[in-house]
Write an enzyme that holds these catalytic residues in place. Structure first.
Site, PDB file in Angstrom:
ATOM      1  N   GLY A  14       1.811  -5.770  -3.605  1.00 40.33           N
ATOM      2  CA  GLY A  14       0.566  -5.355  -3.931  1.00 40.33           C
ATOM      3  C   GLY A  14      -0.555  -4.663  -2.773  1.00 40.33           C
ATOM      4  O   GLY A  14      -1.483  -4.945  -2.388  1.00 40.33           O
ATOM      5  N   ALA A  15       0.402  -3.813  -2.229  1.00 42.72           N
ATOM      6  CA  ALA A  15      -0.111  -3.423  -0.668  1.00 42.72           C
ATOM      7  C   ALA A  15      -0.566  -1.874  -0.686  1.00 42.72           C
ATOM      8  O   ALA A  15      -1.025  -1.559   0.131  1.00 42.72           O
ATOM      9  CB  ALA A  15       1.005  -3.212   0.315  1.00 42.72           C
ATOM     10  N   SER A  16      -0.832  -1.450  -1.937  1.00 42.13           N
ATOM     11  CA  SER A  16      -1.606  -0.215  -2.307  1.00 42.13           C
ATOM     12  C   SER A  16      -3.010  -0.272  -2.225  1.00 42.13           C
ATOM     13  O   SER A  16      -3.668   0.998  -2.060  1.00 42.13           O
ATOM     14  CB  SER A  16      -0.853   0.442  -3.533  1.00 42.13           C
ATOM     15  N   ILE A  19      -6.894  -6.370  -1.024  1.00 44.86           N
ATOM     16  CA  ILE A  19      -6.582  -7.384   0.055  1.00 44.86           C
ATOM     17  C   ILE A  19      -5.086  -6.996   0.625  1.00 44.86           C
ATOM     18  O   ILE A  19      -5.029  -7.036   1.760  1.00 44.86           O
ATOM     19  CB  ILE A  19      -6.475  -8.801  -0.529  1.00 44.86           C
ATOM     20  N   TYR A 158      -4.923 -15.959 -16.095  1.00 44.52           N
ATOM     21  CA  TYR A 158      -4.465 -15.991 -14.799  1.00 44.52           C
ATOM     22  C   TYR A 158      -4.430 -17.201 -13.653  1.00 44.52           C
ATOM     23  O   TYR A 158      -3.252 -17.216 -13.072  1.00 44.52           O
ATOM     24  CB  TYR A 158      -5.653 -15.198 -14.122  1.00 44.52           C
TER      25      TYR A 158
END
Length: 271
Positions: A14-16, A19, A158
């Site tokens: 989720g680095a794009s 956070i 979630y």
């Protein structure tokens, strides 16, 4: 640049954006070699370029972690390119805000959420685990939510996925802690990100910035505590352990009132 993570290689999902992107920049400033994973190569490259411009070391790996074959191939690339991998940060996630009564014919919402939040994280962790065991150390960080510490309405898919991932992390630590494998669960409060921005009324809600939230992931990678949480989250856990029925019943009207206030603020902001 600090040297607290010098010589360490960190895999971050989720680095794009959000956070994950902020954490990548901060981890690189601490001296880590950062492996950036997400689906969108263009956005990953932008984060990598920022890190390189600041003197850091980052590598991009576009991958859909819900896909077995893509994950297998990207892990092969990671293991060839990096002689040791010290930390994996399972940060990629999706969220759906919907009442359970409106989800009775939407099983796919639960399946899609579990696919990335739980199965994707477990798939990547399991693929890296033999390297951790071989080298005698490895740290697994889980991005979770304060909402698993207290009963929150409207996010059943979630929160179920995050609760499952927390249980996986606890089992991993219990089984392999003596072999040098450790875990940290990070219980974020609401954070201002593109994901939370998808809910209109939350634009009027005070939230932690992605920049400040990223510091929680840095703490998890540097200090390796069992968990990172807020005082409110820790207090909620204690209350839920002691009097869960009372807490759950007491919070129902509070959340309904909060939603009404946020809806009014959002409506005012639009006018």
């Amino acid at each position: 640049m600090s040297a607290r993570l010098a010589g360490r290689t960190i895999v971050l999902t989720g680095a794009s954006s959000g956070i994950g992107a902020e954490a990548a920049r901060k981890l690189a400033r601490q001296g880590a070699t950062v492996c950036l994973l997400a689906r969108r190569q263009g956005e990953l490259e932008a984060v990598r370029a920022d890190i390189a411009a600041a003197g850091g070391d980052a590598h991009t790996y576009a991958v859909d972690l819900t896909d077995d074959e893509q994950t297998r191939l990207v892990v092969e690339r990671l293991l060839v390119a990096h002689p040791h991998i010290d930390v994996v940060v399972n940060n990629a996630a999706r969220s759906i805000r919907r009442p359970i009564v409106d989800s009775v014919d939407r099983m796919h919402d639960f399946e899609r959420t579990m696919a990335i939040n739980y199965f994707g994280a477990v798939r990547l962790t399991l693929a890296l685990l033999p390297r951790f065991v071989e080298q005698g150390h490895g740290h697994v960080v889980i991005s979770s939510s304060m909402s698993t510490q207290v009963p929150i309405p409207l996010f059943s898919a979630y929160l179920a996925s995050k609760s499952a991932l927390e249980s996986f992390a606890r089992s991993l630590s219990a089984e392999l802690g003596s072999d040098g494998i450790s875990t940290t669960v990070v219980h974020f409060p609401m954070v201002r990100t593109p994901m939370s921005g998808g809910t209109d009324i939350y634009r009027a809600m005070p939230m932690l910035s992605a920049d400040r939230a990223a510091n929680w992931l840095v703490k998890a990678a540097v200090d390796r505590p069992t968990r990172v949480t807020s005082l409110q989250g820790a207090a909620a856990e204690i209350a839920m352990a002691a009097v869960p029925g009372v807490v759950t019943a007491g919070l129902r009207p509070a959340f309904r009132a909060m939603d009404r206030v946020l809806a009014k603020r959002a409506a005012t902001d639009r006018t």
